[in-house]
Scaffold this active site. Structure first.
Site, PDB file in Angstrom:
ATOM      1  N   LYS A   4       0.880  -1.166   0.000  1.00  0.00           N
ATOM      2  CA  LYS A   4       0.000   0.000   0.000  1.00  0.00           C
ATOM      3  C   LYS A   4       0.912   1.209   0.000  1.00  0.00           C
ATOM      4  O   LYS A   4       1.637   1.463   0.957  1.00  0.00           O
ATOM      5  CB  LYS A   4      -0.907   0.013   1.237  1.00  0.00           C
ATOM      6  CG  LYS A   4      -1.770   1.268   1.272  1.00  0.00           C
ATOM      7  CD  LYS A   4      -2.545   1.444   2.561  1.00  0.00           C
ATOM      8  CE  LYS A   4      -2.834   2.924   2.738  1.00  0.00           C
ATOM      9  NZ  LYS A   4      -3.546   3.217   3.982  1.00  0.00           N
TER      10      LYS A   4
ATOM     11  N   GLY B 268      -7.364   9.609   9.538  1.00  0.00           N
ATOM     12  CA  GLY B 268      -7.644   9.761  10.963  1.00  0.00           C
ATOM     13  C   GLY B 268      -8.676  10.827  11.298  1.00  0.00           C
ATOM     14  O   GLY B 268      -8.975  11.054  12.465  1.00  0.00           O
TER      15      GLY B 268
ATOM     16  N   ALA C  49      -9.161   5.696   4.072  1.00  0.00           N
ATOM     17  CA  ALA C  49      -8.932   6.835   4.977  1.00  0.00           C
ATOM     18  C   ALA C  49     -10.127   7.763   5.089  1.00  0.00           C
ATOM     19  O   ALA C  49     -10.867   7.992   4.130  1.00  0.00           O
ATOM     20  CB  ALA C  49      -7.704   7.669   4.575  1.00  0.00           C
TER      21      ALA C  49
ATOM     22  N   THR D 140      -8.373   3.824  12.147  1.00  0.00           N
ATOM     23  CA  THR D 140      -8.685   4.572  13.362  1.00  0.00           C
ATOM     24  C   THR D 140     -10.118   4.364  13.845  1.00  0.00           C
ATOM     25  O   THR D 140     -10.353   4.245  15.055  1.00  0.00           O
ATOM     26  CB  THR D 140      -8.444   6.080  13.127  1.00  0.00           C
ATOM     27  OG1 THR D 140      -7.176   6.234  12.485  1.00  0.00           O
ATOM     28  CG2 THR D 140      -8.425   6.853  14.423  1.00  0.00           C
TER      29      THR D 140
END
Lengths: 348, 265
Positions: free
Chosen positions: B103, B164, B191, B214
């Site tokens: 990745k 995040g 994300a 997260t």
């Protein structure tokens, strides 16, 4: 009945060998000794507390830890507050303060939601508690019941207490146990006990000590940040301990440039005066942890393995020492730390 | 309609049935990490080499824990700021994890963690030429996406929102356009996902999978949140397959209004 007192047995005085003089071994030895056991404490180093206890933050913050730790830590950790203020009175009980930079305010809300025993305070109250932080943060959480200590002073005091006890023998600088039979062995070797506890792992922590007389703090301050939350503990005489990174890495003994940068950045964010501080020390070691980051007292015959205190050495050692003593003296059972897997036990 | 029970997707010749990929950072403990991964039913986990390992013997216990999960490992180059760093980290990861997958993250700055898309294309070209199978973390920019395909990428992973941030899909229009433009390329929203509803929304847009870390790791109960995400990803996928109704401006009563037996007086 006169003869009943004549033949009454004095309570048994078990003998115990404690291996390892980190905070876990020292508190266990002290607890057994003050209950009357014959204690021999063996440590391969030349003085107590030179393993990962040496690099501890010394925050006695059970409620703050509840943000990411399990309820067991919050509960057992509360014993540390009386222990380190009364039994071994080296801690200062001034609470702890949790702040977040303006842009990371959601972190403060999350922290408040996941912890208890705190009070949300605003700028004025922050100034009263920590005058040097005046105007720097408009909101904070104050955990009034928490305390902090200097880990190096704490282990030294325990060492002195033990040395003064007639029923305690201290053997420093010796890795091997003398060939004498004892009733109980308490293995408190931390990560060195991996030979017996294969599921133990090391979690690297890095810390630094700064000295500046431009700023004073009365209590530990935690600075929340989504990527690297950091704390600063005042150690007196203008010294501040900054910690601590948590890295799944088992190479101890060095501090990376990145970690140093993060720690220093956080200090600077808390107060720019830290930019002029002197760097006194960089330190790093491995915390012993089990896969669930919870502590264990594993019993194998007459050997107790007290281990896995992770980032909670000074916080958990008093409760674990008390439990170990109750196992030795009264054959007590504490499923919450003696089961192989605490979480699985809970789900069953 | 495709049979949902046999629903699968492919990337670099590997067939996958789980459409949720999860990261392994920031969990309260390795035990909770492994319980959460199991609950997520993910078949692929991403791991960061940079912070956690970086040398021989480092973090071995942690790696063996990941290996025990029996999932595919997708090493990432999180925290790399330059092409050179990213390439070096990828090479290291290939050795440690014995996989050509990577990745690819090239970060433009630490504050926004926004992808440096120019560096990304260059690193993707170098790594693809070197035999890597690159999963690029990118934006919804269609021009850059095209260049990544040219560079050899067989999958694209646009962000929902900054890493995040938990803000969900910042630019649904852009993500929809990307889906339409690259109809045959596997697309993963990577994300910015904060809650299961964000993940479901991305799946409803026709994305092949979701990658997040997260939102699970930092939840109060990561294991329960992992289960919530597994269900929302499945719900979103099923909804996509089921061809949702078109929204309309006016009410459309589901029962006829005229001729009701009882009306309000």
């Amino acid at each position: 009945m006169p003869h009943s007192s004549l033949f009454a047995k004095s309570p048994p005085r078990p003998s115990a060998r404690v291996i390892g003089a980190g905070v876990a071994g020292l508190t266990a030895a002290f607890e057994l000794a003050r209950r009357g056991a014959e204690v021999e404490l063996i440590e391969r180093g030349e003085s107590p507390g030179r393993g990962c206890s040496f690099y501890a933050g010394g925050m006695l913050a059970p409620w703050c830890e509840g943000e990411s730790a399990e309820p067991l830590i919050v509960r057992l950790g509360q014993e540390a507050l009386t222990y380190w203020t009364q039994t071994i009175p080296v801690a200062k009980r001034a609470g702890s303060l949790v702040v977040a930079p303006a842009r990371d305010k959601p972190e403060l809300a999350r922290f408040a939601r996941r912890t208890s025993a705190h009070e949300a305070i605003e700028s004025d109250s922050i100034t009263v508690l920590e005058p040097d932080l005046a105007g720097r943060f408009d909101r904070a959480l104050f955990f009034a019941q928490e305390a902090h200590l200097d880990p190096r002073a704490a282990v030294a005091e325990l060492g002195r207490r033990l040395a003064a006890m007639p029923n305690v023998t201290l053997r420093f600088g010796s890795a091997t146990a003398p060939n004498r039979n004892v009733d109980w062995s308490l293995d408190c070797r931390g990560l060195a006990a991996r030979d017996a506890l294969p599921d133990l792992r090391g979690v690297k922590g890095e810390m630094l000590v700064l000295e500046t007389h431009e700023i004073a703090l009365s209590r530990p301050v935690r600075l929340l940040h989504p990527r690297w939350p950091i704390y600063i503990v005042p150690r007196g005489s203008g010294r501040f301990m900054l910690g601590a990174t948590m890295i799944e890495n088992e190479r101890a003994g060095h501090v990376t440039a990145r970690s140093a940068m993060e720690l220093l950045n956080a200090a600077y964010a808390l107060h720019p005066a830290f930019a002029e501080a002197e760097i006194v020390e960089f330190g790093s070691d491995l915390r012993p942890a089990f896969p669930d980051n919870l502590p264990r007292i594993r019993k194998n015959g007459r050997t107790l393995y007290i281990n896995g205190l992770f980032r909670h050495g000074f916080l958990l050692a008093p409760a674990l020492a008390r439990m170990a003593a109750e196992i030795v003296f009264a054959n007590a059972v504490f499923p919450e730390v003696m089961d192989a897997d605490q979480r699985e036990r809970q789900t069953v | 309609m495709q049979d949902a029970r046999e629903d699968s997707w492919q990337v670099y010749g590997t067939t996958l049935s789980s459409r949720l990929l999860v990261g392994t950072a920031q969990y309260p403990s390795p035990k909770i990490l492994s319980d959460a991964i199991r609950a997520s039913e993910a078949e692929i986990v991403t791991v960061s080499l940079r912070r956690e390992s970086g040398g021989s013997g480092a973090g071995q216990t942690f790696w063996s824990l990941i290996r025990e999960l029996g999932v595919r490992v997708l090493p990432n180059t999180a925290g790399c700021h330059t092409v050179k760093e990213a390439v070096t980290t990828a090479e290291m990861a290939r050795e440690v994890f014995d996989t050509p997958w990577v990745k690819l993250e090239v970060i433009s700055d630490d504050d926004t963690l926004a992808p440096d898309v120019i560096g990304l294309v260059e690193a993707a070209r170098i790594l693809s030429r070197d035999g890597f199978q690159v999963f690029p973390y990118t934006t919804e920019d269609l021009g850059i996406a095209g260049k990544l395909i040219e560079a050899g990428c067989e999958i694209l992973m646009p962000w929902g929102a900054p890493i995040g941030s938990g803000r969900g899909l910042n630019n649904p229009y852009g993500l929809r356009a990307m889906r339409a433009h690259f109809a045959d390329v596997p697309l993963v929203v990577d994300a910015g996902i904060g809650t299961p509803s964000h993940a479901a929304a991305a799946m409803e847009l026709g994305y092949d999978a979701i990658l997040l870390n997260t939102a699970i790791a930092k939840a109060g109960d990561p294991v329960v949140m992992a289960r919530a995400f597994a269900r929302s990803v499945e719900a979103g996928r099923l909804a996509r397959l089921a061809d949702p109704m078109e929204p309309r401006d006016m009410a459309a009563p589901s029962t006829p209004v005229i001729g009701r037996a009882f009306t309000a007086a």
